[in-house]
Design a protein around this motif. Structure first.
Motif, PDB file in Angstrom:
ATOM      1  N   ASP A   1      23.924  43.200  32.048  1.00  0.00           N
ATOM      2  CA  ASP A   1      22.798  43.182  31.112  1.00  0.00           C
ATOM      3  C   ASP A   1      22.629  41.807  30.492  1.00  0.00           C
ATOM      4  O   ASP A   1      21.505  41.394  30.192  1.00  0.00           O
ATOM      5  N   ILE A   2      23.747  41.119  30.280  1.00  0.00           N
ATOM      6  CA  ILE A   2      23.716  39.745  29.773  1.00  0.00           C
ATOM      7  C   ILE A   2      24.630  38.917  30.665  1.00  0.00           C
ATOM      8  O   ILE A   2      25.813  39.241  30.823  1.00  0.00           O
ATOM      9  N   CYS A   3      24.084  37.877  31.259  1.00  0.00           N
ATOM     10  CA  CYS A   3      24.827  37.017  32.175  1.00  0.00           C
ATOM     11  C   CYS A   3      24.821  35.600  31.598  1.00  0.00           C
ATOM     12  O   CYS A   3      23.766  34.962  31.505  1.00  0.00           O
ATOM     13  N   VAL A   4      25.990  35.124  31.217  1.00  0.00           N
ATOM     14  CA  VAL A   4      26.123  33.849  30.509  1.00  0.00           C
ATOM     15  C   VAL A   4      26.921  32.873  31.363  1.00  0.00           C
ATOM     16  O   VAL A   4      27.919  33.249  31.991  1.00  0.00           O
ATOM     17  N   VAL A   5      26.485  31.620  31.384  1.00  0.00           N
ATOM     18  CA  VAL A   5      27.228  30.547  32.045  1.00  0.00           C
ATOM     19  C   VAL A   5      27.436  29.418  31.036  1.00  0.00           C
ATOM     20  O   VAL A   5      26.696  29.305  30.059  1.00  0.00           O
TER      21      VAL A   5
ATOM     22  N   SER B   1      26.222  26.181  37.541  1.00  0.00           N
ATOM     23  CA  SER B   1      26.166  27.537  38.089  1.00  0.00           C
ATOM     24  C   SER B   1      25.365  27.601  39.382  1.00  0.00           C
ATOM     25  O   SER B   1      25.401  28.616  40.077  1.00  0.00           O
ATOM     26  N   ARG B   2      24.644  26.531  39.696  1.00  0.00           N
ATOM     27  CA  ARG B   2      23.924  26.481  40.977  1.00  0.00           C
ATOM     28  C   ARG B   2      24.817  25.969  42.105  1.00  0.00           C
ATOM     29  O   ARG B   2      24.402  25.973  43.266  1.00  0.00           O
TER      30      ARG B   2
ATOM     31  N   TYR C   1      26.765  31.542  41.044  1.00  0.00           N
ATOM     32  CA  TYR C   1      26.437  30.867  42.308  1.00  0.00           C
ATOM     33  C   TYR C   1      26.665  31.804  43.494  1.00  0.00           C
ATOM     34  O   TYR C   1      25.816  31.925  44.388  1.00  0.00           O
ATOM     35  N   ARG C   2      27.803  32.496  43.505  1.00  0.00           N
ATOM     36  CA  ARG C   2      28.111  33.407  44.602  1.00  0.00           C
ATOM     37  C   ARG C   2      27.102  34.558  44.681  1.00  0.00           C
ATOM     38  O   ARG C   2      26.685  34.968  45.770  1.00  0.00           O
ATOM     39  N   ALA C   3      26.707  35.066  43.524  1.00  0.00           N
ATOM     40  CA  ALA C   3      25.740  36.164  43.516  1.00  0.00           C
ATOM     41  C   ALA C   3      24.365  35.694  43.992  1.00  0.00           C
ATOM     42  O   ALA C   3      23.653  36.430  44.695  1.00  0.00           O
ATOM     43  N   GLN C   4      23.995  34.473  43.644  1.00  0.00           N
ATOM     44  CA  GLN C   4      22.729  33.928  44.125  1.00  0.00           C
ATOM     45  C   GLN C   4      22.785  33.676  45.629  1.00  0.00           C
ATOM     46  O   GLN C   4      21.825  33.955  46.349  1.00  0.00           O
ATOM     47  N   GLN C   5      23.927  33.181  46.109  1.00  0.00           N
ATOM     48  CA  GLN C   5      24.093  32.958  47.544  1.00  0.00           C
ATOM     49  C   GLN C   5      24.023  34.271  48.323  1.00  0.00           C
ATOM     50  O   GLN C   5      23.533  34.311  49.452  1.00  0.00           O
ATOM     51  N   ALA C   6      24.508  35.345  47.702  1.00  0.00           N
ATOM     52  CA  ALA C   6      24.483  36.659  48.346  1.00  0.00           C
ATOM     53  C   ALA C   6      23.105  37.309  48.286  1.00  0.00           C
ATOM     54  O   ALA C   6      22.889  38.361  48.900  1.00  0.00           O
ATOM     55  N   GLY C   7      22.205  36.709  47.535  1.00  0.00           N
ATOM     56  CA  GLY C   7      20.843  37.217  47.455  1.00  0.00           C
ATOM     57  C   GLY C   7      20.653  38.386  46.517  1.00  0.00           C
ATOM     58  O   GLY C   7      19.626  39.069  46.576  1.00  0.00           O
TER      59      GLY C   7
END
Length: 316
Positions: free
Chosen positions: A241-245, A251-252, A258-264
């Motif tokens: 619900d809240i994703c903080v970096v 994070s890119r 980063y891993r979650a974005q790479q996984a789509g």
């Protein structure tokens, strides 16, 4: 004259500091654009596995800039050597002169990382923490819990590790600090029994999965500080619900986001920087059903803040 300080002097100076406000101020300055922090310099080794990070920068208006070199070679533990090492260099930003060499052997990096975890927990942890779960029984797995003790009213700890001797040592040492510690080799035990979880390992594959986590859990992930490391199922970041970096630019390139974005499974723009969350309480946890994640890859402003404060204390 350049002053050179060793580990014992540095530890004594750091013990006299209130580190959490320093790290909070650094994160806020970073998110407000007041810092000059270039991309991380990095060396990755394969045989044996290891990594070296060079982080550096300054806060506009400060009279110093800092260069930090820190390494992590996890196989060192097999030979009775510390897995981490490093030093920090503090320079005069007006002249470029070297003011101090802090031969901290990575201690200040561990200290500021643990402080960042506590700062994140202050903003995101549920009101009632039943138990603190820790992945990793090494130095950072200890220091994260020690940093939480002044800010979280919970003394129940469940720690996961792959080495029975290391787990036994963790239990013995942390119970001396007033904690009640249970050890486990089963990762699912952590998610089942803990609603504040810290991951502090050099893992290159997920250790914790979304279906193992209770509603309302907060997770602070600090291990994935290179692009090839990963401790969490990408679905966790997607479901949060809240994703903080700590740093949107970093994070890119590394970390769980980063891993979650790479996984789509996670769209860019879902994450918010910790400095903004500190400044704006409306961005923090709102209820005890929310799943929250702090993905901390380590930002040079933390090194700047800790090195500056320790140098000033030592010079006094």
């Amino acid at each position: 004259m350049t002053a050179v300080y060793g580990m014992e002097e540095i530890r004594r100076a750091a013990d006299g500091l209130d580190v959490l406000p320093l790290i909070e101020e650094g994160f806020v300055a970073y998110s407000e654009g007041k810092c000059v922090v270039p991309p991380v310099g990095e060396l990755i080794f394969e045989e044996p596995p290891g990594d070296v990070h060079i982080k550096y920068g300054y806060i506009r208006g400060d009279d110093v800039y800092v260069i930090k070199i820190a390494s992590g070679f996890p196989d060192n533990r097999k030979h009775g050597r510390p897995s981490g090492d490093g030093l920090m260099l503090v320079f005069d930003s007006r002249t470029g002169g070297l003011i101090s060499i802090l031969q901290d052997r990575g201690y200040l990096t561990d200290l500021r990382t643990a402080a960042a975890g506590a700062v994140a927990a202050c903003c995101l942890a549920p009101r009632k923490v039943r138990a603190i779960g820790v992945f990793g029984a090494g130095v950072q797995g200890r220091m994260q819990v020690e940093a939480l003790m002044p800010v979280i009213d919970c003394r129940e700890v469940v720690v996961w590790g792959m080495d029975d001797k290391e787990l036994e040592a963790y239990k013995r040492d942390m119970e001396r600090k007033g904690l009640r510690v249970r050890t486990t080799r089963a990762a699912e035990d952590i998610g089942r029994s803990c609603n504040l979880i810290v991951t502090a390992t050099p893992s290159r594959e997920p250790l914790l999965f979304l279906n193992q986590i209770q509603p309302g859990t907060h997770i602070t992930a600090v291990g994935a500080d290179t692009a090839d490391k990963q401790e969490l199922d990408p679905a966790i970041a997607a479901a949060a619900d809240i994703c903080v970096v700590d740093s949107l630019p970093q994070s890119r390139l590394r970390g769980e986001v980063y891993r979650a974005q790479q996984a789509g499974v996670l769209k860019e723009g879902r994450a918010v920087e910790l400095g903004r969350v500190i400044s704006d309480p409306s961005l923090r946890r709102r209820n005890d059903r929310q799943l929250t994640l702090a993905d901390l890859t380590g930002v040079a402003v933390q090194d700047i803040q800790i090195a500056k404060a320790v140098t000033n204390a030592l010079r006094r």
